[in-house]
Design a protein around this motif. Structure first.
Motif, PDB file in Angstrom:
ATOM      1  N   ASN A 145       0.838  -1.199   0.000  1.00 54.22           N
ATOM      2  CA  ASN A 145       0.000   0.000   0.000  1.00 54.22           C
ATOM      3  C   ASN A 145       0.867   1.240   0.000  1.00 54.22           C
ATOM      4  OD1 ASN A 145       0.649  -0.655   2.774  1.00 54.22           O
ATOM      5  ND2 ASN A 145      -0.841   0.896   3.418  1.00 54.22           N
ATOM      6  N   TYR A 146       0.326   2.290  -0.617  1.00 57.47           N
ATOM      7  CA  TYR A 146       1.058   3.546  -0.789  1.00 57.47           C
ATOM      8  C   TYR A 146       0.097   4.681  -0.455  1.00 57.47           C
ATOM      9  CZ  TYR A 146       3.680   0.224  -3.591  1.00 57.47           C
ATOM     10  OH  TYR A 146       4.359  -0.898  -4.016  1.00 57.47           O
ATOM     11  N   GLY A 147       0.518   5.545   0.453  1.00 55.19           N
ATOM     12  CA  GLY A 147      -0.372   6.631   0.836  1.00 55.19           C
ATOM     13  C   GLY A 147       0.286   7.554   1.823  1.00 55.19           C
ATOM     14  N   GLY A 148      -0.501   8.541   2.232  1.00 53.95           N
ATOM     15  CA  GLY A 148      -0.037   9.515   3.206  1.00 53.95           C
ATOM     16  C   GLY A 148      -1.091   9.747   4.264  1.00 53.95           C
ATOM     17  N   ASN A 149      -1.121  10.942   4.773  1.00 52.17           N
ATOM     18  CA  ASN A 149      -1.993  11.246   5.902  1.00 52.17           C
ATOM     19  C   ASN A 149      -3.433  11.514   5.496  1.00 52.17           C
ATOM     20  OD1 ASN A 149      -1.082  13.649   4.591  1.00 52.17           O
ATOM     21  ND2 ASN A 149      -1.788  14.845   6.350  1.00 52.17           N
ATOM     22  N   SER A 150      -3.725  11.531   4.160  1.00 55.06           N
ATOM     23  CA  SER A 150      -5.082  11.810   3.703  1.00 55.06           C
ATOM     24  C   SER A 150      -5.434  10.838   2.569  1.00 55.06           C
ATOM     25  CB  SER A 150      -5.184  13.271   3.250  1.00 55.06           C
ATOM     26  OG  SER A 150      -6.541  13.636   3.051  1.00 55.06           O
ATOM     27  N   ALA A 151      -6.378  11.224   1.730  1.00 54.90           N
ATOM     28  CA  ALA A 151      -6.907  10.295   0.720  1.00 54.90           C
ATOM     29  C   ALA A 151      -5.987  10.214  -0.491  1.00 54.90           C
ATOM     30  CB  ALA A 151      -8.295  10.747   0.287  1.00 54.90           C
ATOM     31  N   ASP A 152      -5.763   8.972  -0.962  1.00 51.51           N
ATOM     32  CA  ASP A 152      -4.994   8.690  -2.173  1.00 51.51           C
ATOM     33  C   ASP A 152      -5.797   7.686  -2.989  1.00 51.51           C
ATOM     34  OD1 ASP A 152      -2.301   9.919  -1.157  1.00 51.51           O
ATOM     35  OD2 ASP A 152      -2.932   8.509   0.396  1.00 51.51           O
ATOM     36  N   GLY A 153      -5.812   7.868  -4.327  1.00 48.56           N
ATOM     37  CA  GLY A 153      -6.622   6.958  -5.123  1.00 48.56           C
ATOM     38  C   GLY A 153      -6.218   6.933  -6.582  1.00 48.56           C
ATOM     39  N   THR A 169       4.814   1.937 -13.065  1.00 50.95           N
ATOM     40  CA  THR A 169       4.544   3.357 -12.894  1.00 50.95           C
ATOM     41  C   THR A 169       3.034   3.543 -12.817  1.00 50.95           C
ATOM     42  OG1 THR A 169       6.551   3.863 -14.136  1.00 50.95           O
ATOM     43  CG2 THR A 169       4.984   5.656 -13.812  1.00 50.95           C
ATOM     44  N   ILE A 170       2.607   4.365 -11.880  1.00 49.31           N
ATOM     45  CA  ILE A 170       1.188   4.484 -11.541  1.00 49.31           C
ATOM     46  C   ILE A 170       0.818   5.961 -11.503  1.00 49.31           C
ATOM     47  CG2 ILE A 170      -0.573   3.973  -9.794  1.00 49.31           C
ATOM     48  CD1 ILE A 170       2.703   2.130  -9.557  1.00 49.31           C
ATOM     49  N   THR A 171      -0.376   6.279 -12.016  1.00 52.44           N
ATOM     50  CA  THR A 171      -0.890   7.637 -11.875  1.00 52.44           C
ATOM     51  C   THR A 171      -2.219   7.611 -11.134  1.00 52.44           C
ATOM     52  OG1 THR A 171      -1.327   9.720 -13.022  1.00 52.44           O
ATOM     53  CG2 THR A 171      -2.177   7.733 -14.064  1.00 52.44           C
ATOM     54  N   PHE A 192       3.849   7.939  -9.488  1.00 52.73           N
ATOM     55  CA  PHE A 192       4.911   7.298  -8.721  1.00 52.73           C
ATOM     56  C   PHE A 192       5.328   5.998  -9.384  1.00 52.73           C
ATOM     57  CE2 PHE A 192       1.078   5.510  -6.844  1.00 52.73           C
ATOM     58  CZ  PHE A 192       1.413   4.231  -6.426  1.00 52.73           C
ATOM     59  N   GLN A 193       6.528   5.550  -9.037  1.00 57.67           N
ATOM     60  CA  GLN A 193       7.086   4.340  -9.629  1.00 57.67           C
ATOM     61  C   GLN A 193       7.588   3.413  -8.529  1.00 57.67           C
ATOM     62  OE1 GLN A 193      11.053   3.956 -11.923  1.00 57.67           O
ATOM     63  NE2 GLN A 193       9.524   4.239 -13.558  1.00 57.67           N
ATOM     64  N   VAL A 194       7.417   2.106  -8.749  1.00 58.06           N
ATOM     65  CA  VAL A 194       7.913   1.098  -7.814  1.00 58.06           C
ATOM     66  C   VAL A 194       8.680   0.040  -8.597  1.00 58.06           C
ATOM     67  CG1 VAL A 194       5.992   1.503  -6.225  1.00 58.06           C
ATOM     68  CG2 VAL A 194       5.817  -0.344  -7.911  1.00 58.06           C
ATOM     69  N   THR A 195       9.508  -0.715  -7.890  1.00 59.62           N
ATOM     70  CA  THR A 195      10.239  -1.813  -8.510  1.00 59.62           C
ATOM     71  C   THR A 195       9.300  -2.983  -8.774  1.00 59.62           C
ATOM     72  OG1 THR A 195      10.796  -2.893  -6.414  1.00 59.62           O
ATOM     73  CG2 THR A 195      12.266  -1.127  -7.186  1.00 59.62           C
ATOM     74  N   GLU A 197       9.207  -5.560  -7.241  1.00 62.23           N
ATOM     75  CA  GLU A 197       8.812  -6.107  -5.944  1.00 62.23           C
ATOM     76  C   GLU A 197       8.002  -5.112  -5.120  1.00 62.23           C
ATOM     77  OE1 GLU A 197       9.337  -9.236  -5.153  1.00 62.23           O
ATOM     78  OE2 GLU A 197      10.358  -9.542  -7.083  1.00 62.23           O
ATOM     79  N   GLY A 198       7.699  -3.952  -5.712  1.00 58.72           N
ATOM     80  CA  GLY A 198       6.820  -2.998  -5.040  1.00 58.72           C
ATOM     81  C   GLY A 198       7.514  -1.947  -4.206  1.00 58.72           C
ATOM     82  N   GLU A 199       8.855  -1.868  -4.262  1.00 58.82           N
ATOM     83  CA  GLU A 199       9.558  -0.855  -3.475  1.00 58.82           C
ATOM     84  C   GLU A 199       9.522   0.487  -4.195  1.00 58.82           C
ATOM     85  OE1 GLU A 199      10.544  -1.500  -0.415  1.00 58.82           O
ATOM     86  OE2 GLU A 199       9.752  -3.529  -0.745  1.00 58.82           O
ATOM     87  N   LEU A 200       9.251   1.559  -3.446  1.00 60.54           N
ATOM     88  CA  LEU A 200       9.080   2.879  -4.032  1.00 60.54           C
ATOM     89  C   LEU A 200      10.384   3.386  -4.650  1.00 60.54           C
ATOM     90  CD1 LEU A 200       6.981   5.214  -4.352  1.00 60.54           C
ATOM     91  CD2 LEU A 200       7.975   6.193  -2.267  1.00 60.54           C
ATOM     92  N   VAL A 201      10.299   3.874  -5.910  1.00 61.14           N
ATOM     93  CA  VAL A 201      11.438   4.460  -6.618  1.00 61.14           C
ATOM     94  C   VAL A 201      11.346   5.977  -6.589  1.00 61.14           C
ATOM     95  CG1 VAL A 201      12.657   4.616  -8.829  1.00 61.14           C
ATOM     96  CG2 VAL A 201      11.633   2.428  -8.112  1.00 61.14           C
ATOM     97  N   PHE A 202      10.217   6.533  -7.006  1.00 56.19           N
ATOM     98  CA  PHE A 202       9.996   7.978  -6.896  1.00 56.19           C
ATOM     99  C   PHE A 202       8.509   8.245  -6.758  1.00 56.19           C
ATOM    100  CE2 PHE A 202       9.719   7.589 -11.610  1.00 56.19           C
ATOM    101  CZ  PHE A 202       8.519   8.231 -11.831  1.00 56.19           C
ATOM    102  N   ARG A 203       8.187   9.455  -6.273  1.00 56.17           N
ATOM    103  CA  ARG A 203       6.796   9.892  -6.152  1.00 56.17           C
ATOM    104  C   ARG A 203       6.752  11.391  -6.434  1.00 56.17           C
ATOM    105  NH1 ARG A 203       3.998   7.557  -1.162  1.00 56.17           N
ATOM    106  NH2 ARG A 203       5.835   8.464  -0.141  1.00 56.17           N
ATOM    107  N   LYS A 204       5.900  11.796  -7.389  1.00 56.74           N
ATOM    108  CA  LYS A 204       5.771  13.187  -7.786  1.00 56.74           C
ATOM    109  C   LYS A 204       4.303  13.598  -7.724  1.00 56.74           C
ATOM    110  CE  LYS A 204      10.135  13.532  -9.229  1.00 56.74           C
ATOM    111  NZ  LYS A 204      11.130  14.465  -8.679  1.00 56.74           N
ATOM    112  N   THR A 205       4.080  14.847  -7.357  1.00 58.46           N
ATOM    113  CA  THR A 205       2.724  15.391  -7.385  1.00 58.46           C
ATOM    114  C   THR A 205       2.717  16.664  -8.227  1.00 58.46           C
ATOM    115  OG1 THR A 205       3.054  16.653  -5.335  1.00 58.46           O
ATOM    116  CG2 THR A 205       2.107  14.439  -5.139  1.00 58.46           C
ATOM    117  N   TYR A 206       1.560  16.910  -8.854  1.00 58.92           N
ATOM    118  CA  TYR A 206       1.382  18.079  -9.712  1.00 58.92           C
ATOM    119  C   TYR A 206       0.009  18.656  -9.412  1.00 58.92           C
ATOM    120  CZ  TYR A 206       4.671  14.985 -12.104  1.00 58.92           C
ATOM    121  OH  TYR A 206       5.696  14.119 -12.385  1.00 58.92           O
ATOM    122  N   GLY A 207      -0.067  19.969  -9.241  1.00 59.30           N
ATOM    123  CA  GLY A 207      -1.384  20.518  -8.969  1.00 59.30           C
ATOM    124  C   GLY A 207      -1.358  21.987  -8.633  1.00 59.30           C
TER     125      GLY A 207
END
Length: 404
Positions: A145-153, A169-171, A192-195, A197-207
């Motif tokens: 699972n990948y997320g932060g302190n609020s809603a991610d989807g 790579t996921i949007t 964001f991108q993961v390997t 095996e699911g390990e996080l490579v990078f995470r970017k936000t735009y807005g």
């Protein structure tokens, strides 16, 4: 109020096609003449099933996601008989949004969950994005699972891609605050991108200060093209509407191109590595062709359906002959119809057709076949010829057959 029935009642359709007599469409893409007769048939109806995404698998069958409050995956053979079903669930809302087949013939299922138990036994806050890796038989290999302190989807289909090295790579979208990313307000678009095996490579936000969403993702020339629905007029971009963001394999923006439109639509790639985009204003279909540098090299606005209902686009493909097919909806709720439009590479129309019964009708996807196209419908209607619906939300598969 019952809708007027537009569904085809005979097994023949007249399409318009590009002439291939003296000049090929590649030599002159503006040639697009009338001439082919197509037939169609309903292949199968499955009652009490609402598939939101279906893809063709390497064994000649299909796999799809059921719209539910659990992750429910159905594997079908080539005749749409169920081979296996898998369910992953917690005690709260869990929703699978996108599926791909991986390089090892397994599957990645991506979605979001608010659960903190069962199969979704971790939660960073509100909704988290979850990725499940399945083997070819649907057995779980890993989950993250990948997320932060609020809603991610995630917004829906084509939210995840795999590159040739196995990275994913996921949007999607987020209201969370992540280290290294500035939260602007509302929802921010997420990449964001993961390997493998699911390990996080990078995470970017735009807005900006309003709601901005990552809608779809496709790979082109080793870069990632993200379809963005941008509600802000500040922040990462300067205009409200639909954009394409082109990112390298480290998440750095190479270029971005404004498309306009109200509804997000869908993306695909043609044989020349151009991006083909279809989105909509309220009563118009907007088509764009974008080259590898992000330049719009062709565009067209279409309203040939003569409908006063709002357009929305669900899928777009380019077949082996270069023909473009777009499927989508007209209207909302139980007054909703479905449509298909077929075009040449020059965006000249060959054919369009509206489908509808006495209730809700929706084309979820179109897949190219060797001898035609496969359309996946959801319907509540009970008066469609060849569709044996028992007054529940059902899925049926319709094949459009090209002439020999």
């Amino acid at each position: 109020m019952l809708k007027k029935t537009f569904f085809i009642s005979v097994l023949s359709l007249t399409f318009f096609c590009c002439s291939k007599n003296d000049t090929t469409e590649e030599e002159n893409p503006n040639i697009c003449e009338e001439g082919m007769n197509f037939s169609h048939e309903v292949l199968k109806t499955i009652n009490s099933l609402e598939l939101v995404e279906i893809i063709k698998t390497n064994d000649g069958g299909y796999i799809g996601l059921h719209h539910a409050e659990d992750f429910i995956i159905h594997k079908f053979d080539q005749n749409f008989s169920i081979v296996w079903e898998k369910t992953f669930s917690g005690s709260d809302i869990d929703r699978a949004q996108s599926i791909i087949q991986t390089n090892d013939n397994g599957f990645i299922v991506a979605g979001y969950s608010r659960s903190n138990d069962g199969d979704f036994d971790q939660n960073y806050g509100d909704y988290d994005i979850w990725i499940l890796k399945l083997n070819p038989l649907g057995d779980l290999e890993w989950k993250k699972n990948y997320g932060g302190n609020s809603a991610d989807g995630l917004s829906g289909k084509r939210s995840v891609v795999e590159n040739e090295n196995g990275k994913l790579t996921i949007t999607g979208y987020t209201k969370s605050k992540f280290e290294g990313s500035e939260y602007k307000g509302g929802y921010d678009a997420l990449l964001f991108q993961v390997t493998s095996e699911g390990e996080l490579v990078f995470r970017k936000t735009y807005g900006g200060t309003k709601n901005d969403f990552g809608r779809e993702l496709i790979i082109n020339n080793s870069n990632y093209n993200v379809l963005l629905k941008y509600g802000s007029s500040d922040g990462s971009f300067n205009k409200e509407g639909n954009w394409i963001l082109n990112s390298d394999d480290e998440g750095k923006i190479v270029w971005n191109t404004f498309l306009g439109g109200i509804n997000s639509g869908s993306l695909t790639i043609d044989s020349s590595n151009n991006i083909i985009s279809a989105n909509t204003n309220f009563y118009e279909l907007l088509l764009h062709k974008i080259n590898l540098n992000g330049e719009i090299i062709d565009t067209k606005t279409i309203n040939s359906l003569g409908s006063t209902k709002q357009y929305s686009i669900n899928d777009i493909i380019v077949d082996q002959e270069g023909n473009i097919s777009v499927v989508g909806d007209l209207g909302l709720g139980n007054d909703q119809d479905a449509f298909i439009m077929n075009l040449c590479t020059s965006f000249e129309q060959k054919f369009d057709k509206t489908f509808g019964g006495n209730d809700y009708d929706k084309i979820r996807s179109i897949l190219p076949l060797r001898d035609g196209y496969l359309l996946t419908f959801n319907t509540f209607s009970n008066n469609l010829e060849g569709v044996n619906n028992n007054n529940t939300m059902s899925t049926f598969f319709l094949k459009i057959i090209k002439p020999n």
